[in-house]
Enzyme design. Structure first.
Site, mmCIF file in Angstrom:
data_model
loop_
_atom_site.group_PDB
_atom_site.id
_atom_site.type_symbol
_atom_site.label_atom_id
_atom_site.label_comp_id
_atom_site.label_asym_id
_atom_site.label_seq_id
_atom_site.Cartn_x
_atom_site.Cartn_y
_atom_site.Cartn_z
ATOM 1 N N LYS A 1 119.770 45.397 73.824
ATOM 2 C CA LYS A 1 118.984 44.904 72.674
ATOM 3 C C LYS A 1 119.741 45.226 71.391
ATOM 4 O O LYS A 1 120.191 46.357 71.184
ATOM 5 C CB LYS A 1 117.620 45.595 72.673
ATOM 6 C CG LYS A 1 116.598 44.904 71.796
ATOM 7 C CD LYS A 1 116.173 43.546 72.344
ATOM 8 C CE LYS A 1 114.726 43.502 72.756
ATOM 9 N NZ LYS A 1 114.429 42.254 73.500
ATOM 10 N N THR B 1 115.796 44.328 78.334
ATOM 11 C CA THR B 1 116.189 44.675 76.961
ATOM 12 C C THR B 1 114.965 45.158 76.185
ATOM 13 O O THR B 1 115.083 45.978 75.285
ATOM 14 C CB THR B 1 116.888 43.493 76.245
ATOM 15 O OG1 THR B 1 115.944 42.464 75.996
ATOM 16 C CG2 THR B 1 118.045 42.956 77.056
ATOM 17 N N ASP B 2 113.785 44.682 76.567
ATOM 18 C CA ASP B 2 112.565 45.185 75.917
ATOM 19 C C ASP B 2 112.348 46.657 76.249
ATOM 20 O O ASP B 2 111.934 47.446 75.378
ATOM 21 C CB ASP B 2 111.346 44.365 76.338
ATOM 22 C CG ASP B 2 110.133 44.747 75.502
ATOM 23 O OD1 ASP B 2 110.109 44.389 74.310
ATOM 24 O OD2 ASP B 2 109.249 45.464 76.018
ATOM 25 N N PHE C 1 152.479 47.935 42.474
ATOM 26 C CA PHE C 1 153.036 47.331 43.698
ATOM 27 C C PHE C 1 154.385 46.717 43.336
ATOM 28 O O PHE C 1 154.443 45.647 42.734
ATOM 29 C CB PHE C 1 152.079 46.285 44.286
ATOM 30 C CG PHE C 1 152.524 45.788 45.635
ATOM 31 C CD1 PHE C 1 152.670 46.672 46.706
ATOM 32 C CD2 PHE C 1 152.789 44.435 45.855
ATOM 33 C CE1 PHE C 1 153.082 46.232 47.954
ATOM 34 C CE2 PHE C 1 153.209 43.984 47.097
ATOM 35 C CZ PHE C 1 153.350 44.881 48.149
ATOM 36 N N ARG D 1 148.103 47.659 37.891
ATOM 37 C CA ARG D 1 147.226 46.566 38.315
ATOM 38 C C ARG D 1 145.840 47.119 38.627
ATOM 39 O O ARG D 1 145.635 48.331 38.706
ATOM 40 C CB ARG D 1 147.796 45.863 39.553
ATOM 41 C CG ARG D 1 147.828 46.749 40.781
ATOM 42 C CD ARG D 1 148.287 46.003 42.043
ATOM 43 N NE ARG D 1 148.255 46.904 43.187
ATOM 44 C CZ ARG D 1 148.468 46.533 44.433
ATOM 45 N NH1 ARG D 1 148.759 45.270 44.726
ATOM 46 N NH2 ARG D 1 148.405 47.407 45.414
ATOM 47 N N VAL E 1 148.261 49.684 48.865
ATOM 48 C CA VAL E 1 147.071 49.985 49.673
ATOM 49 C C VAL E 1 147.512 50.813 50.883
ATOM 50 O O VAL E 1 146.872 51.802 51.255
ATOM 51 C CB VAL E 1 146.384 48.671 50.117
ATOM 52 C CG1 VAL E 1 145.242 48.964 51.079
ATOM 53 C CG2 VAL E 1 145.881 47.893 48.906
ATOM 54 N N GLN E 2 148.637 50.406 51.495
ATOM 55 C CA GLN E 2 149.120 51.085 52.704
ATOM 56 C C GLN E 2 149.332 52.580 52.455
ATOM 57 O O GLN E 2 148.902 53.424 53.245
ATOM 58 C CB GLN E 2 150.457 50.456 53.156
ATOM 59 C CG GLN E 2 150.360 49.083 53.787
ATOM 60 C CD GLN E 2 150.482 47.926 52.805
ATOM 61 O OE1 GLN E 2 150.078 48.031 51.653
ATOM 62 N NE2 GLN E 2 151.011 46.802 53.256
ATOM 63 N N ASN F 1 142.348 43.805 50.234
ATOM 64 C CA ASN F 1 142.832 43.944 48.858
ATOM 65 C C ASN F 1 142.215 42.812 48.053
ATOM 66 O O ASN F 1 142.597 41.651 48.189
ATOM 67 C CB ASN F 1 144.367 43.877 48.855
ATOM 68 C CG ASN F 1 144.974 44.229 47.502
ATOM 69 O OD1 ASN F 1 144.255 44.553 46.565
ATOM 70 N ND2 ASN F 1 146.290 44.154 47.407
ATOM 71 N N HIS G 1 141.780 40.753 45.074
ATOM 72 C CA HIS G 1 142.675 40.512 43.937
ATOM 73 C C HIS G 1 141.940 40.114 42.651
ATOM 74 O O HIS G 1 140.930 39.416 42.697
ATOM 75 C CB HIS G 1 143.676 39.405 44.294
ATOM 76 C CG HIS G 1 144.426 39.653 45.564
ATOM 77 N ND1 HIS G 1 145.224 40.759 45.753
ATOM 78 C CD2 HIS G 1 144.485 38.956 46.729
ATOM 79 C CE1 HIS G 1 145.753 40.722 46.963
ATOM 80 N NE2 HIS G 1 145.314 39.640 47.585
HETATM 81 O O1 LIG Z 1 149.083 47.135 48.205
HETATM 82 C C1 LIG Z 1 149.540 46.018 48.539
HETATM 83 N N1 LIG Z 1 150.078 45.862 49.778
HETATM 84 C C2 LIG Z 1 150.609 44.679 50.214
HETATM 85 O O2 LIG Z 1 151.079 44.565 51.373
HETATM 86 C C3 LIG Z 1 150.562 43.593 49.303
HETATM 87 N N2 LIG Z 1 150.975 42.297 49.396
HETATM 88 C C4 LIG Z 1 150.670 41.704 48.212
HETATM 89 O O3 LIG Z 1 150.880 40.485 47.953
HETATM 90 N N3 LIG Z 1 150.078 42.586 47.374
HETATM 91 C C5 LIG Z 1 150.008 43.773 48.024
HETATM 92 N N4 LIG Z 1 149.490 44.984 47.664
#
Ligand SMILES: O=c1[nH]c(=O)c2[nH]c(=O)[nH]c2[nH]1
Length: 299
Positions: A11, A58-59, A160, A177, A226-227, A253, A255
Site C-alpha cells: 500500500k 494491501t488493506d 565555475f 555567480r 556543485v561537484q 543546478n 540556473h
Molecule cells: O557547478 C557546475 N558544475 C558543472 O558541471 C557545470 N556545467 C555547467 O554548465 N555549469 C556547471 N556548474
C-alpha cells in the site's frame, strides 16, 4: 515460456497523523507522514495462478500501519519503519522481505507573541524527511535516511571556471555567480541486526546534523562547482556520524541567467553590474555523487 522474475506489492500513500498531548504542560507535538509498505516472498502463485492465498491484502498492510502507529512511537521515522518491517517478516512465514518508505512532512510550531504556541503549527516549506528501509528475514534491516526538496540559493560565493573547453563550449567562465539547488541528500546506515539495535540510534540528531552540514557548507564554501561543494558535504557527514556508511547527494543546478539591458539607454546589468536576472526553470544541470568510507568502485 515467460516467468515471474521479481514481484512485490503493498500500500502506498497511507497518510498518517499522530499527536502527543502532554497532560501536564498542555503542549501538543504532532507528526504527519506518508507511508508505503511493499512485501516480497513466496507470492508467485498470486500472479501466475490467480491464487490469493498468500496475499496479505494491501488493506491489511494499511490497517497494520495504523495499529502499529497507535502502539509505538512513529518518531523517529527510521525506528517506525524498522518496527513495521519487523512485524511483516515475523508475522507471515511466507513473507521474506518488507520495504518501508516514510515521508515525514513539516509541521513547525508557531511562535505567537514571542512564545512557542502549545498546539499550532505551520508548513515552513516543501522540504521533507524521508526514510527507506528494507527488512529481510534473519538478515536485519537496511535503512537510508534522506532530506528532499530543500530549496536553497546563494547570491555570491560560487564560481565555475577552468572547465574543459572544446568546439562545443559556449559557456563563459565565471568567478561570481548565483548558486541555487533543491537538495536531495541521503545517508545509508550500517545494517542493523534487529529493532532493539535500531532503537539505540539517535536518528533525529543525525538528521539535524546532516541538515546543518548541508546548509553550512552550502553557505560558507567558496564553491568551485556543485561537484566540489557536494563532496565536502558528504565527507563531513561521514566524519560526524560514525554509523553512516555512505552519503549521496543529488543536486540540480538551477540556473539564473544574466540579462543584457544595454539596449535600453545603455543600462548596465552584466558582470559586476548584474542585479536583475532571469531564473530558468529548464534545462538544469543535474549532479550526483556518493561518498563512501571505503573505495568500492571507480566511477
Ligand atoms: O557547478 C557546475 N558544475 C558543472 O558541471 C557545470 N556545467 C555547467 O554548465 N555549469 C556547471 N556548474
Amino acid at each position: 515460456m515467460p516467468q515471474l522474475s521479481y514481484a512485490k506489492y503493498g500500500k502506498d500513500n497511507v497518510r498518517l497523523y499522530k499527536v502527543d498531548k502532554n497532560e501536564k504542560t498542555g503542549v501538543h507535538t504532532v507528526i504527519e507522514q506518508t507511508v508505503c509498505t511493499l512485501l516480497e516472498g513466496d507470492i508467485e502463485t498470486a500472479y501466475t495462478e490467480a491464487d490469493n492465498g498468500p496475499v496479505v491484502a494491501t488493506d491489511t498492510q494499511k490497517q497494520t500501519i495504523y495499529i502499529k502507529a497507535k502502539q509505538h512511537a512513529i518518531d523517529p521515522p527510521e525506528q517506525f519503519a524498522a518496527i513495521l518491517g519487523d512485524h511483516f517478516v515475523k508475522t507471515y512465514p511466507h513473507i521474506h522481505a518488507a520495504h518501508v518508505k516514510i515521508i515525514q512532512h513539516r509541521w513547525t510550531r508557531m511562535t505567537i507573541d514571542g512564545k512557542p504556541h502549545p498546539h499550532s503549527f505551520f508548513r515552513d516549506g516543501e522540504e521533507v524527511r524521508v526514510v527507506e528501509s528494507v527488512t529481510r528475514e534473519n538478515q536485519g534491516v537496511e535503512i537510508k535516511s534522506k532530506i528532499e526538496k530543500l530549496l536553497v540559493l546563494k547570491s555570491t560565493g560560487s564560481a565555475f571556471y577552468g572547465f574543459h573547453r572544446d568546439e562545443f563550449t559556449r559557456l563563459p567562465e565565471t568567478w561570481d555567480r548565483i548558486l541555487s539547488t533543491e537538495v536531495e541528500a541521503g545517508w545509508k546506515w550500517k545494517t542493523f541486526k534487529d529493532v532493539a539495535e535500531v532503537k539505540k540510534v539517535d536518528f533525529n540528531g543525525a538528521w539535524q546534523r546532516a541538515r546543518e552540514i548541508t546548509l553550512k557548507i552550502f553557505a560558507e564554501d567558496n564553491s568551485a562547482s556543485v561537484q566540489a561543494t557536494m563532496y565536502k558535504m558528504g565527507e563531513q557527514i561521514l566524519a560526524d556520524v560514525p554509523l553512516v556508511e555512505e552519503v549521496d547527494y543529488v543536486l540540480p543546478n538551477k540556473h539564473y541567467f544574466e540579462i543584457d539591458l544595454s539596449w535600453y539607454k545603455g543600462l548596465k546589468n552584466t558582470g559586476k553590474d548584474a542585479t536583475v536576472f532571469a531564473p530558468q526553470s529548464d534545462p538544469n544541470g543535474l549532479i550526483y555523487c556518493t561518498v563512501a568510507r571505503k573505495p568500492k568502485s571507480k566511477l
